[in-house]
Structures are given as C-alpha cells and as structure tokens.
Design an enzyme around this catalytic site. Structure first.
Site, PDB file in Angstrom:
ATOM      1  CB  VAL A  12      20.309  15.434  30.450  1.00 32.75           C
ATOM      2  CG1 VAL A  12      21.579  16.180  30.059  1.00 32.75           C
ATOM      3  CG2 VAL A  12      20.115  15.495  31.974  1.00 32.75           C
ATOM      4  CG  LEU A  36      23.354   4.055  23.064  1.00 32.04           C
ATOM      5  CD1 LEU A  36      23.139   4.980  24.259  1.00 32.04           C
ATOM      6  CD2 LEU A  36      24.699   4.374  22.403  1.00 32.04           C
ATOM      7  CB  ALA A  59      21.910   6.653  31.135  1.00 33.46           C
ATOM      8  CE1 TYR A  60      17.250  -1.016  31.945  1.00 33.52           C
ATOM      9  CE2 TYR A  60      17.819  -0.125  34.097  1.00 33.52           C
ATOM     10  CZ  TYR A  60      17.064  -0.974  33.319  1.00 33.52           C
ATOM     11  OH  TYR A  60      16.128  -1.792  33.894  1.00 33.52           O
ATOM     12  CE1 TYR A 124      21.337   4.927  36.278  1.00 34.43           C
ATOM     13  CE2 TYR A 124      21.700   5.730  38.515  1.00 34.43           C
ATOM     14  CZ  TYR A 124      21.586   5.978  37.160  1.00 34.43           C
ATOM     15  OH  TYR A 124      21.718   7.253  36.687  1.00 34.43           O
ATOM     16  CE  LYS A 128      25.305   6.817  34.492  1.00 34.68           C
ATOM     17  NZ  LYS A 128      24.992   7.259  33.086  1.00 34.68           N
TER      18      LYS A 128
HETATM   19  N1  LIG Z   1      17.525  10.992  36.322  1.00 41.98           N
HETATM   20  C1  LIG Z   1      18.285  11.206  37.395  1.00 41.98           C
HETATM   21  O1  LIG Z   1      17.792  11.487  38.486  1.00 41.98           O
HETATM   22  C2  LIG Z   1      19.788  11.136  37.289  1.00 41.98           C
HETATM   23  C3  LIG Z   1      20.551  11.315  38.450  1.00 41.98           C
HETATM   24  C4  LIG Z   1      21.949  11.271  38.346  1.00 41.98           C
HETATM   25  C5  LIG Z   1      22.554  11.061  37.117  1.00 41.98           C
HETATM   26  N2  LIG Z   1      21.774  10.867  36.016  1.00 41.98           N
HETATM   27  C6  LIG Z   1      22.464  10.628  34.742  1.00 41.98           C
HETATM   28  O2  LIG Z   1      22.222  11.752  33.901  1.00 41.98           O
HETATM   29  C7  LIG Z   1      22.159  11.344  32.525  1.00 41.98           C
HETATM   30  C8  LIG Z   1      20.876  11.836  31.901  1.00 41.98           C
HETATM   31  O3  LIG Z   1      19.780  11.266  32.610  1.00 41.98           O
HETATM   32  P1  LIG Z   1      18.259  11.587  32.236  1.00 41.98           P
HETATM   33  O4  LIG Z   1      17.535  11.779  33.508  1.00 41.98           O
HETATM   34  O5  LIG Z   1      18.227  12.638  31.185  1.00 41.98           O
HETATM   35  O6  LIG Z   1      17.826  10.171  31.609  1.00 41.98           O
HETATM   36  P2  LIG Z   1      16.424   9.806  30.929  1.00 41.98           P
HETATM   37  O7  LIG Z   1      15.493  10.955  30.968  1.00 41.98           O
HETATM   38  O8  LIG Z   1      16.011   8.496  31.511  1.00 41.98           O
HETATM   39  O9  LIG Z   1      16.852   9.598  29.411  1.00 41.98           O
HETATM   40  C9  LIG Z   1      17.678   8.537  29.040  1.00 41.98           C
HETATM   41  C10 LIG Z   1      17.704   8.445  27.540  1.00 41.98           C
HETATM   42  O10 LIG Z   1      18.508   7.317  27.215  1.00 41.98           O
HETATM   43  C11 LIG Z   1      17.877   6.643  26.140  1.00 41.98           C
HETATM   44  N3  LIG Z   1      18.230   5.229  26.101  1.00 41.98           N
HETATM   45  C12 LIG Z   1      18.021   4.277  27.036  1.00 41.98           C
HETATM   46  N4  LIG Z   1      18.410   3.080  26.579  1.00 41.98           N
HETATM   47  C13 LIG Z   1      18.866   3.278  25.317  1.00 41.98           C
HETATM   48  C14 LIG Z   1      19.391   2.423  24.305  1.00 41.98           C
HETATM   49  N5  LIG Z   1      19.514   1.092  24.477  1.00 41.98           N
HETATM   50  N6  LIG Z   1      19.765   2.966  23.130  1.00 41.98           N
HETATM   51  C15 LIG Z   1      19.630   4.293  22.904  1.00 41.98           C
HETATM   52  N7  LIG Z   1      19.129   5.158  23.807  1.00 41.98           N
HETATM   53  C16 LIG Z   1      18.756   4.644  25.017  1.00 41.98           C
HETATM   54  C17 LIG Z   1      16.399   6.795  26.403  1.00 41.98           C
HETATM   55  O11 LIG Z   1      15.722   6.563  25.200  1.00 41.98           O
HETATM   56  P3  LIG Z   1      14.110   6.479  25.105  1.00 41.98           P
HETATM   57  O12 LIG Z   1      13.686   7.917  25.104  1.00 41.98           O
HETATM   58  O13 LIG Z   1      13.874   5.772  23.823  1.00 41.98           O
HETATM   59  O14 LIG Z   1      13.679   5.694  26.311  1.00 41.98           O
HETATM   60  C18 LIG Z   1      16.320   8.216  26.912  1.00 41.98           C
HETATM   61  O15 LIG Z   1      16.127   9.123  25.856  1.00 41.98           O
HETATM   62  C19 LIG Z   1      22.322   9.824  32.545  1.00 41.98           C
HETATM   63  O16 LIG Z   1      23.663   9.504  32.360  1.00 41.98           O
HETATM   64  C20 LIG Z   1      21.916   9.436  33.960  1.00 41.98           C
HETATM   65  O17 LIG Z   1      22.537   8.220  34.371  1.00 41.98           O
HETATM   66  C21 LIG Z   1      20.413  10.928  36.064  1.00 41.98           C
END
Ligand SMILES: NC(=O)c1ccc[n+]([C@@H]2O[C@H](COP(=O)([O-])OP(=O)(O)OC[C@H]3O[C@@H](n4cnc5c(N)ncnc54)[C@H](OP(=O)(O)O)[C@@H]3O)[C@@H](O)[C@H]2O)c1
Length: 294
Positions: A12, A36, A59-60, A124, A128
């Site tokens: 995202v 973070l 997010a983690y 998880y 959240k």
């Molecule tokens: N993926 C899903 O299916 C899903 C479903 C429902 C809701 N969501 C929510 O939607 C949002 C976006 O999700 P997404 O799928 O885009 O997530 P994603 O692709 O896993 O990306 C998460 C990002 O967070 C960064 N991050 C993790 N730990 C960090 C830390 N300690 N410090 C700084 N940055 C950190 C990661 O950095 P790195 O690039 O360095 O790893 C990555 O760029 C999140 O809030 C997630 O909970 C996701």
C-alpha cells in the site's frame, strides 16, 4: 499539505506515493529512515519534518510469524501507532492509518459493520486492534481504514504466490471456507487520496484534515473464497491450473484466521458517493497493469 508517508516499500505504501503525490508535498520514509520500533526516532522525525498529515501503511504483517513474535508485532502495530498519533496531535496534524478484517472473530455470514464487536483470533489481529485503540485515544483527527486480503503486483501476496505456483504445479488445493474481498493495493491508495481530497476541500482550513470518527471499512466490492480468488486469477492470467476446494481445517497454520472476513463498506460508499469497485474488475485491471481511477 505536507504528508509524511511510512512503509513506502510495502504494497500500500508504494501505491500511496503515486496516489498522494498530486495532493501535497510528500515526506516518504522507509524502515531505514524510520524504524517504527524506536519511539524516540518517531518523535524526532515527526518534530523535525512537521507534517500536516501522517499516513501510516507500515505494519508488521507476517500473520503466522506474529504468533511467535508477539512483542515485535505489538511494537510496530500498536505502540508505534500510538506514538505517531501523539505526535500528530501535538502538531495539530491528522493521521490516516490502516487496519484489518482480522480484528473480527469471523463468526456469522453478514458483512462486518464498523461498530460491530471485535474479537481477534490471532496475535496480528490483536496487535492491529490495539493500534486502533491507541490511535483513537491519542489523535483527535484520525481515520482508520480497515481493509482485507490486500494484493498487488509487488510485495508478498496471494496473487503473486498463485501466479508463481501455477507455473510449478498443475493442481492446487486452496481453502474455500474463508470468505472475504480481495482488495487491490492501488485501489486502497486511490481511495485514500480521494478521502484526503474530500476532507481537505470540505475544511475551511484546507491544510488540515477533519476526519470522521471511528474506523471506516475499505475493500473492493463483492466476496469470494481464497479458492474463488485463485480461480479468477488463473482465468484472467490464462493459466490452466486446476483448483481443488479444501476446508481451512485441512490447511493448518500457526495463526487462526476468520471464516467470515466480509467488510460492510456502506459507510465509505456513502461518504464518497460511489460504490466500491467489484473485486474481479479491480483484479483484471491490476493484471493488465492499468491505472486506477477510484
Ligand atoms: N496484506 C494484507 O493482506 C492486509 C490485509 C488487511 C489489512 N492490511 C493492513 O494494510 C496496511 C498495509 O499493508 P501492506 O500489505 O501494504 O503491508 P506490507 O506490504 O507488508 O508492507 C508493510 C511495510 O511496513 C514496513 N515495516 C515493517 N516493520 C517496520 C518497522 N519496524 N519500521 C518501519 N517500517 C516497517 C515494511 O518495511 P520493509 O519494506 O522494510 O519490510 C513494509 O514496507 C497495514 O496496516 C496492514 O496491517 C493488510
């Protein structure tokens, strides 16, 4: 408007850079620029850059690993969100944050409305939910966008896993009794931008964002199972892989997942005045590499 965006290499976060670019001066930060898990660094960065809006897709997201890494999941998904919220409040800034269908327990078969009782089944989801709670308590101008089953053409997601596996195997056994809406990362980013524009325009002071209180559900329209999602991926991508339906009980994972992940998006549709784009349509556009016009 100065907009701080975290997690810019995530699914995202990457799309947000493109979608938010016309709306202000972006301050993009990745993990190297801002870890973070370090509260002092968060405070220092926000105070130095003084954004008017913080958008936090970082997010983690390792759902199964979180069962073993509870502390880390809570540090990123809860504590850091609260600190960002406190810093936003201190500056009079707004914050947009993302949450998940996994805050619900997955019972029943009706789409979850924003006010429905939560009951996460895994670490998880619980982390959240705690992030939602901390942000709501810390920042008066906040928006929490709960989304589901995120995919796109980059990162780790179900779409890319299916495309890879379909090159390796003629048959795949996929879970058919978890129901939700696959949601394109670009759709999430474009809808976020539409909300930012809407609220910024409605505000007398256009540099600030006055948000609706409470969470908002943001997902592509319609519903399917993981097996249904896989079939549509293979159909659109012209793959001959055969999908065999299996129950979740036949595919045990460390983290339990909700059976009913449907999100009721009526509130967001009413705010924006448009229906959510149906998931098969968004998937088709994603696979064609087309631009989203949410
Ligand atoms: N993926 C899903 O299916 C899903 C479903 C429902 C809701 N969501 C929510 O939607 C949002 C976006 O999700 P997404 O799928 O885009 O997530 P994603 O692709 O896993 O990306 C998460 C990002 O967070 C960064 N991050 C993790 N730990 C960090 C830390 N300690 N410090 C700084 N940055 C950190 C990661 O950095 P790195 O690039 O360095 O790893 C990555 O760029 C999140 O809030 C997630 O909970 C996701």
């Amino acid at each position: 408007m100065k907009i701080l965006v975290t997690g810019i290499h995530g699914q995202v976060g990457f799309e947000l850079l493109r979608s938010l670019e016309p709306l202000g001066e972006l301050i993009p930060v990745d993990r190297a620029a801002l870890d973070l898990t370090r509260a002092d660094d968060i405070r220092a960065l926000v105070r130095a850059t003084r954004p008017e809006l913080i958008v936090n897709p970082a997010a983690y997201t390792a759902v199964d690993r979180a069962e073993q890494e509870r502390e880390l999941a809570y540090a990123v998904n809860a504590t850091a969100v609260g600190v960002l919220g406190e810093e936003a409040e201190r500056l009079g800034a707004a914050m947009i944050h993302y949450s998940t269908d996994y805050v619900f327990d997955g019972s029943g078969s009706l789409p979850w409305r924003e006010q429905a009782a939560t009951g996460p089944l895994n670490v998880y989801g619980a982390s959240k939910l705690e992030g939602e709670r901390l942000l709501a308590g810390a920042c008066s101008q906040h928006l929490i966008l709960r989304t589901s089953w995120v995919y796109g053409l980059r990162g780790a997601n179900f779409l890319l896993t299916m495309l890879r596996l379909s090159r390796e195997r003629p048959n795949l056994r996929i879970v058919c009794d978890q129901i939700g809406a696959p949601t394109w990362s670009r759709f999430i980013a474009d809808t976020t931008a539409a909300l930012v524009a809407l609220y910024a325009i409605r505000q007398e002071d256009r540099t600030r964002l006055r948000c609706a209180s409470g969470p908002l559900h943001l997902a592509n329209g319609g519903e399917t199972s993981w097996a249904g999602f896989a079939r549509e991926i293979f159909r659109l991508a012209g793959r001959s892989t055969v999908v065999e339906d299996i129950p979740a009980s036949a595919y045990p994972t460390p983290a339990q997942r909700p059976a009913n992940s449907r999100l009721d998006t009526a509130r967001l549709e009413q705010l924006l005045g448009v229906p959510m784009e149906p998931w098969p349509q968004a998937l088709a556009r994603c696979l064609k590499g087309e631009h989203c016009t949410a």
